[in-house]
Design an enzyme around this catalytic site. Structure first.
Site, PDB file in Angstrom:
ATOM      1  CB  SER A   1     -42.121  23.858 -40.015  1.00 61.46           C
ATOM      2  OG  SER A   1     -42.674  24.945 -39.420  1.00 61.46           O
ATOM      3  CB  CYS A   2     -42.560  22.601 -35.696  1.00 59.99           C
ATOM      4  SG  CYS A   2     -42.249  22.434 -34.186  1.00 59.99           S
ATOM      5  N   GLY A   3     -42.858  19.354 -35.604  1.00 63.07           N
ATOM      6  CA  GLY A   3     -44.217  18.202 -35.273  1.00 63.07           C
ATOM      7  C   GLY A   3     -44.147  18.310 -33.193  1.00 63.07           C
TER       8      GLY A   3
END
Length: 288
Positions: A116-118
């Site tokens: 969910s977090c790049g």
């Protein structure tokens, strides 16, 4: 579908009907460690498949490479630790063309990037504002508003794995003039899906992606805007909301950002001149 999906026994509970034992299909999520010339760069949680494109797109997004000729190749290694055991296909070692500067400490993530977090793990928030090799301000792309309205449905219809699992994000690259879907990728991480699209374009030697529209299945976050800018994509459209930072980056970078694209309506947040027949921007009407 191999390791893209997995089957899991569940109990289907219904208030109105009796319970039943069934088998559900899940989207697979596994870690991928990306290395460059043997040196660990990042571990990202992803849906297996198109790993080479994922790594290539990630390197473009990080500003490490910008042309297909700079990407020499990649190979799946053994499991973590490289002890020569069974190949888990969860470690990918990338080699770049001789003369290309290898990523330094500023590119390495201090911990893994979740699905969910790049941008998790950046050593400094300043490093998030990566400088693109491509300038969007002069991109003359114009896309028909009615054609834009059809993109979410076209994207959804092509999501084969989502139909089975209901658990994947999607990113699709469209030709702005014809509306043709050039490539679609699915992943548990929205940023991974975009990286897989950009990586495909790099491996096909299509960068910069002038004259294209990137459609995503969820919201438009800062990281997705950044990835589009890094690949030279002039228009990013999303079915959900953008963040304030995403809008600011799109404005400053010359990217046309569309959100809440649902049915026949859409919100054009930045550079509406690329959407034909746009209404006059609110700030212009206020000044008048």
């Amino acid at each position: 579908m191999g390791r893209i999906t997995a089957r899991w026994p569940i109990t289907k509970v219904s208030v109105a009907e009796s319970n039943a034992a069934r088998v559900d299909v899940l989207a697979v999520e596994e870690p991928l460690e990306i290395r460059v010339s043997g040196q660990p760069l990042v571990v990202t949680m992803r849906t297996p498949g198109h790993d080479v494109a994922l790594a290539a797109g990630f390197l473009v997004s990080e500003g490490i490479i910008s042309r297909g000729e700079q990407f020499r190749g990649a190979i799946h290694c053994g499991g973590p630790g490289g002890g020569g055991g069974e190949n888990t296909y969860n470690v990918l070692d990338v080699s770049l063309t001789p003369g290309v500067r290898l990523p330094g400490r500023e590119h390495a993530r201090s911990f893994y990037a979740t699905s969910s977090c790049g941008v998790c793990g950046k050593a400094s928030i300043d490093a998030v504002h990566t400088v693109s090799s491509y300038v969007l301000t002069g991109d003359a792309t114009i896309v028909n508003a009615a054609q834009v309205a059809e993109l979410p449905e076209t994207l959804r219809a092509a999501q084969a794995v989502f139909d089975k699992t209901g658990g994947l994000h999607a990113a699709g690259l469209f030709d702005a003039q014809t509306g043709e879907l050039l490539v679609l990728r699915e992943d548990v991480g929205r940023h991974n899906a975009v990286d897989k699209v950009i990586g495909w374009a790099l491996l096909e030697d299509r960068l910069p992606l002038r004259g294209t529209v990137l459609q995503v299945s969820g919201r438009a976050s800062f990281e997705l805007v950044q990835k589009a800018v890094m690949a030279g994509i002039p228009v990013l459209t999303a079915v959900s909301a953008p963040s304030s930072l995403a809008v600011q980056l799109a404005r400053d970078s010359g990217l046309t950002l569309v959100g809440f694209l649902r049915g026949q309506t859409m919100n054009v947040y930045t550079h509406p001149h690329r959407i034909d027949n746009p209404v006059e921007p609110l700030e212009q009407r206020v000044r008048a």
